[in-house]
Design a protein around this motif. Structure first.
Motif, mmCIF file in Angstrom:
data_model
loop_
_atom_site.group_PDB
_atom_site.id
_atom_site.type_symbol
_atom_site.label_atom_id
_atom_site.label_comp_id
_atom_site.label_asym_id
_atom_site.label_seq_id
_atom_site.Cartn_x
_atom_site.Cartn_y
_atom_site.Cartn_z
ATOM 1 N N ALA A 69 22.422 27.338 9.032
ATOM 2 C CA ALA A 69 21.892 26.136 8.383
ATOM 3 C C ALA A 69 22.556 25.921 7.030
ATOM 4 O O ALA A 69 22.872 24.785 6.640
ATOM 5 C CB ALA A 69 20.375 26.259 8.225
ATOM 6 N N ARG A 75 14.900 26.425 9.769
ATOM 7 C CA ARG A 75 13.531 26.891 10.016
ATOM 8 C C ARG A 75 13.442 27.674 11.322
ATOM 9 O O ARG A 75 14.110 27.352 12.298
ATOM 10 C CB ARG A 75 12.553 25.725 10.094
ATOM 11 C CG ARG A 75 12.446 24.865 8.861
ATOM 12 C CD ARG A 75 11.883 25.650 7.687
ATOM 13 N NE ARG A 75 12.943 26.065 6.763
ATOM 14 C CZ ARG A 75 12.774 26.887 5.755
ATOM 15 N NH1 ARG A 75 11.587 27.437 5.531
ATOM 16 N NH2 ARG A 75 13.773 27.187 4.958
ATOM 17 N N VAL A 79 14.568 18.692 9.265
ATOM 18 C CA VAL A 79 14.221 20.068 9.628
ATOM 19 C C VAL A 79 15.519 20.868 9.744
ATOM 20 O O VAL A 79 16.358 20.582 10.601
ATOM 21 C CB VAL A 79 13.448 20.126 10.960
ATOM 22 C CG1 VAL A 79 13.117 21.569 11.319
ATOM 23 C CG2 VAL A 79 12.186 19.297 10.874
ATOM 24 N N ASN A 80 15.672 21.861 8.899
ATOM 25 C CA ASN A 80 16.914 22.640 8.890
ATOM 26 C C ASN A 80 16.631 24.057 8.396
ATOM 27 O O ASN A 80 15.887 24.252 7.429
ATOM 28 C CB ASN A 80 17.963 21.982 7.992
ATOM 29 C CG ASN A 80 19.339 22.560 8.194
ATOM 30 O OD1 ASN A 80 19.706 22.958 9.301
ATOM 31 N ND2 ASN A 80 20.136 22.608 7.140
ATOM 32 N N ARG A 116 22.798 20.720 11.738
ATOM 33 C CA ARG A 116 21.598 21.471 11.412
ATOM 34 C C ARG A 116 21.453 22.671 12.351
ATOM 35 O O ARG A 116 21.976 22.661 13.465
ATOM 36 C CB ARG A 116 20.356 20.585 11.554
ATOM 37 C CG ARG A 116 20.302 19.436 10.570
ATOM 38 C CD ARG A 116 19.025 18.631 10.703
ATOM 39 N NE ARG A 116 18.931 17.912 11.967
ATOM 40 C CZ ARG A 116 17.965 18.039 12.859
ATOM 41 N NH1 ARG A 116 16.957 18.884 12.635
ATOM 42 N NH2 ARG A 116 17.958 17.336 13.975
ATOM 43 N N ASN A 140 18.301 25.402 13.654
ATOM 44 C CA ASN A 140 16.902 25.808 13.634
ATOM 45 C C ASN A 140 16.639 26.751 14.798
ATOM 46 O O ASN A 140 17.477 26.892 15.696
ATOM 47 C CB ASN A 140 15.986 24.581 13.749
ATOM 48 C CG ASN A 140 16.071 23.679 12.537
ATOM 49 O OD1 ASN A 140 15.502 23.979 11.490
ATOM 50 N ND2 ASN A 140 16.793 22.564 12.666
ATOM 51 N N ILE A 156 12.230 19.012 16.735
ATOM 52 C CA ILE A 156 13.284 19.497 15.839
ATOM 53 C C ILE A 156 14.468 18.532 15.850
ATOM 54 O O ILE A 156 15.017 18.184 14.793
ATOM 55 C CB ILE A 156 13.745 20.905 16.260
ATOM 56 C CG1 ILE A 156 12.663 21.943 15.943
ATOM 57 C CG2 ILE A 156 15.054 21.288 15.561
ATOM 58 C CD1 ILE A 156 12.959 23.319 16.511
ATOM 59 N N THR A 186 20.260 31.949 12.337
ATOM 60 C CA THR A 186 19.859 30.547 12.204
ATOM 61 C C THR A 186 19.856 30.100 10.748
ATOM 62 O O THR A 186 20.353 29.010 10.411
ATOM 63 C CB THR A 186 18.461 30.352 12.821
ATOM 64 O OG1 THR A 186 18.505 30.702 14.209
ATOM 65 C CG2 THR A 186 17.992 28.912 12.674
#
Length: 253
Positions: A178, A243, A240-241, A187, A189, A234, A174
């Motif tokens: 990213a 994570r 949000v990337n 993205r 996540n 998300i 992940t």
């Protein structure tokens, strides 16, 4: 990302977390492409999504088989005309001690077959889904988001050498994706659930489930809809990337 009219592909969508995420995202207006090996449960989830007024199609595929993964993504793009989200949720368990011994005598050991089966589905399957999703998102030019389902077992859990290794690998993939895919507007996540009340937990004896819940600071196991809510958050938060979000009620293995 506004989910209305977006196309979301979810693997392991016939039951459990996959079904909950499918229904939860359908409720937000997303069209749903469902992938699973069990056609009966796949159809049941598809019907629930369709009842919410969105388009929903099911595709029977084993994520451990490259040809079937490629076909599923091709069918989804053919039927929906786009691919905005890919959620790699499909997974299996084959728990066992690395070596089972008593009084210095080895009684059993984790088989290569059980190791390989879990790695094939839980890690290689995620790799195949991520690769095929990224290829189509880039080609279609709309960007998108990949969500991988890891687990708090990625930190290491007793009796789960295969599962823990696979879920740790999912978390690492992940972060790599990213960094690699951001230039294409994609993205990546991951969600790492703790104990969640799916069919596996529901089949446990009540006293075992109660003991398990007592080990969680919030005093209960998670609900599938709470994982679905995390997936939606998300997707709707474009900052949000990379994570790995642990949803475990405060528990750490």
């Amino acid at each position: 990302m506004h989910l209305s009219d977006k196309t979301v592909l979810i693997t392991g969508a016939g039951r459990g977390l996959g079904a909950a995420m499918a229904v939860g995202l359908a409720a937000k207006g997303a069209n749903i492409a469902l992938v699973d090996t069990d056609e009966a449960t796949l159809e049941a989830t598809r019907a629930k999504c369709a009842e919410l007024g969105v388009r929903a199609c099911g595709y029977a595929a084993n994520v451990a088989r490259q040809d079937e993964v490629v076909a599923a993504y091709d069918f989804a793009v053919r039927d929906f005309g786009r691919l905005d989200v890919s959620i790699a949720n499909a997974g299996i368990l084959r728990d066992g001690l690395l070596v089972k011994a008593r009084d210095g005598q080895v009684q059993d050991k984790l088989s290569l077959a059980d190791w390989q089966a879990v790695i094939d589905v839980n890690l290689t399957g995620v790799f195949l889904c991520g690769r095929e999703a990224a290829e189509r998102m880039i080609r279609l030019g709309n960007g998108g988001c990949i969500i991988n389902v890891s687990s708090i077992s990625r930190h290491g859990n007793f009796g789960q050498s295969n599962y823990s290794a696979a879920k740790a690998g999912v978390a690492a993939l992940t972060v790599v994706w990213a960094k690699e895919l951001a230039r294409h507007g994609i993205r990546a996540n991951a969600i790492a659930p703790g104990f969640v009340k799916t069919e596996i937990l529901a089949a446990m004896r009540p006293e075992i489930l109660e003991k398990m819940a007592a080990s969680i600071p919030v005093g209960r196991v998670g609900r599938p809809e709470e994982i679905a809510h995390t997936a939606a958050w998300i997707l709707e938060n474009d900052f949000v990337n990379g994570r790995v979000i642990e949803i475990d009620g405060g528990q750490r293995l």
